[in-house]
Design an enzyme around this catalytic site. Structure first.
Site, PDB file in Angstrom:
ATOM      1  N   TYR A 112      25.687  98.750 -20.564  1.00 18.22           N
ATOM      2  CA  TYR A 112      25.776  97.767 -21.442  1.00 18.22           C
ATOM      3  C   TYR A 112      27.041  97.335 -22.001  1.00 18.22           C
ATOM      4  O   TYR A 112      28.046  98.137 -22.178  1.00 18.22           O
ATOM      5  CB  TYR A 112      25.047  98.545 -22.708  1.00 18.22           C
ATOM      6  CG  TYR A 112      24.791  97.513 -24.030  1.00 18.22           C
ATOM      7  CD1 TYR A 112      24.015  96.489 -23.819  1.00 18.22           C
ATOM      8  CD2 TYR A 112      25.460  97.566 -25.115  1.00 18.22           C
ATOM      9  CE1 TYR A 112      23.941  95.566 -24.896  1.00 18.22           C
ATOM     10  CE2 TYR A 112      25.361  96.952 -26.275  1.00 18.22           C
ATOM     11  CZ  TYR A 112      24.377  95.754 -26.061  1.00 18.22           C
ATOM     12  OH  TYR A 112      24.453  95.092 -27.216  1.00 18.22           O
ATOM     13  N   ASP A 160      34.848  99.309 -19.409  1.00 22.83           N
ATOM     14  CA  ASP A 160      34.367  99.184 -20.970  1.00 22.83           C
ATOM     15  C   ASP A 160      34.491 100.719 -21.739  1.00 22.83           C
ATOM     16  O   ASP A 160      33.654 101.720 -21.356  1.00 22.83           O
ATOM     17  CB  ASP A 160      33.086  98.768 -21.013  1.00 22.83           C
ATOM     18  CG  ASP A 160      32.375  98.535 -22.281  1.00 22.83           C
ATOM     19  OD1 ASP A 160      33.043  99.077 -23.095  1.00 22.83           O
ATOM     20  OD2 ASP A 160      31.274  97.824 -22.151  1.00 22.83           O
ATOM     21  N   LYS A 204      33.867 100.653 -31.496  1.00 19.89           N
ATOM     22  CA  LYS A 204      33.559 101.845 -32.129  1.00 19.89           C
ATOM     23  C   LYS A 204      34.687 102.757 -32.765  1.00 19.89           C
ATOM     24  O   LYS A 204      35.139 102.181 -33.912  1.00 19.89           O
ATOM     25  CB  LYS A 204      32.648 102.626 -31.108  1.00 19.89           C
ATOM     26  CG  LYS A 204      31.473 101.920 -30.875  1.00 19.89           C
ATOM     27  CD  LYS A 204      30.214 102.450 -30.200  1.00 19.89           C
ATOM     28  CE  LYS A 204      29.026 101.429 -30.013  1.00 19.89           C
ATOM     29  NZ  LYS A 204      28.625 101.013 -28.902  1.00 19.89           N
TER      30      LYS A 204
END
Ligand SMILES: *Cc1c(COP(=O)(O)O)cnc(C)c1O
Length: 429
Positions: A142, A237, A265
């Site tokens: 994702y 990522d 994050k």
């Protein structure tokens, strides 16, 4: 009906599904999502006052635990100076310098506010830099919900442009190629057939959005070699793994140097900060230096940057990641042993402060294996754990997280609760 149920019913009247991000709903495990009112250290409290040990940690950011006093002080001080200016500020330089120091493949870095933006911008940049249009991603990875990346594949087969969300025109995803994770041969075959058209390969080196699935070193290094050979941009990522699996992120674990890296994050310490950065020659293509447009009203927001900067400084304490890793190890070994002694098929794995729990006979290596998990058993186990005050992600497709604030006491409590939950499963409850 308790207050969670009441709020959930009321929320659904004003908010689609009652939640502002779908992973917060309890759709795969049933019941009302818990409405949290406060958090401190490794704990959260819901609106009924029930206390939980938190293994979601806002899906990764809260690596120091909730309410770290130094982070809060930095945020309060930043608030007092002003919430946003829409101009350049000094703390943006400080966090960029910190990121460059900790992730040496990043020569220059642009801040944004969400991982989605970082991913969307990174692939636009890769396409602008190479003058090519095809993007390779892997099944189960994702990279945010931007149109071109919101694609999955069927059963590990090579799939061209099969959108996984309604509302994405087929043309938008026509140039997105979805391949099987941990399958270097398939990647090599794809490069051999259309390598000169491939702008970039984007990957989670440790997958955290299909439960946790580690990339094999062979796979990760094949991506690097093929990108170099064919002139494509390698994007790692690290929105989830950055400052989470190790101080230098997953790229430091594998010893690989991507061309571009995405962060999110932990880099925001609980506030909306994300980033993409890497090779200077590529980053020089970004506006205002180059023709690839990218922007954000609140990018580099001073309050958000204050939280991120304070967090990045605190994770550099000596032994931080050794301690974090030993917490994950204790938890996953304890849970595995509890399941084994109760005779429930279960296994677990971890990487730094991130872990995976699998209702499977062995640790999965790709998405198709993750889909075989016993979701009914997981749902029952999840609710037993929730009742016992242990808050895990409500899905077999999510990873779990520990913080530096989780002590032996919380881990022991969790393992004991899990033993009872596994025993109840075995007894058919
Ligand atoms: C969370 C996540 C994103 C998206 O970040 P948002 O801030 O939710 O947009 C992208 N990539 C990975 C690997 C993630 O875990």
């Amino acid at each position: 009906m308790d207050r969670n149920d009441e709020l959930f019913e009321r929320a659904q009247r004003s908010i689609p599904g009652g939640v502002n991000s779908p992973v917060r709903a309890f759709r795969s495990v049933g019941g009302s999502p818990r409405f949290m009112q406060k958090a401190s250290g490794p704990f959260m409290w819901d609106v009924t006052g029930k206390k939980y040990i938190d293994y979601i940690l806002s899906w990764g950011p809260m690596i120091l635990g909730h309410g770290n006093p130094e982070v809060l002080r930095a945020v309060h001080e930043a608030c007092d100076r002003g919430l946003t200016f829409g101009t350049a500020t000094e703390p943006e330089i400080l966090i960029a310098e910190e990121i460059r120091k900790l992730v040496p493949s990043i020569e220059t870095v642009r801040l944004a506010s969400s991982g989605t933006e970082a991913g969307m911008s990174a692939i636009r940049l890769a396409c602008g830099f190479t003058g090519r249009s095809k993007v390779i991603k892997f099944e189960g990875c994702y990279h945010g919900h931007s149109d071109r990346l919101l694609v999955k594949a069927g059963s590990g087969m090579l799939t061209f442009g099969h959108p996984s969300s309604a509302g994405i025109p087929a043309g938008v995803t026509a140039d997105t190629i979805v391949l099987e994770y941990n399958n270097p041969q398939q990647l090599e075959d794809t490069f051999r057939s259309c390598g000169s058209e491939i702008a970039c390969v984007i990957v989670e080196a440790v997958g955290g959005n299909m439960n946790m699935v580690k990339g094999s070193p062979e796979f990760i290094h094949a991506i690097r070699d093929l990108c170099t050979r064919y002139g494509a941009v390698m994007i790692v990522d690290e929105v989830m793994t950055g400052f989470r699996v190790a101080l230098g992120g997953a790229q430091s674990v594998y010893g690989v140097k991507p061309d571009l890296t995405m962060l999110g994050k932990v880099v925001g310490g609980g506030m909306p900060v994300s980033a993409f950065g890497g090779r200077r020659d590529i980053m020089n293509m970004v506006a205002p230096l180059g023709p690839v447009y990218q922007a954000g009203t609140l990018s580099g927001n001073p309050v958000a940057v204050a939280a991120g900067l304070a967090t990045l400084r605190l994770v550099q304490a000596p032994g931080f990641y050794d301690r974090l890793t030993s917490i994950s190890r204790r938890l996953t070994e304890g849970l595995t042993e509890a399941a084994r002694s109760e005779g429930v098929p279960f296994c677990a794995d971890y990487c730094g402060g991130m872990f995976g729990l699998y209702f499977l006979p062995k640790v999965p290596t790709r998405f198709s294996e993750v889909t075989r998990a016993d979701t009914a058993a997981f749902g029952r186990w999840f609710h037993h754990m929730l009742d016992a005050g242990c808050y895990f992600a409500p899905s077999t497709y999510e990873a779990g997280f520990v913080s530096i604030a989780h002590t032996d006491k919380e881990i022991s409590h969790t393992i004991e609760a899990a033993r009872e939950a596994f025993a109840a499963l075995k007894a058919g409850q």
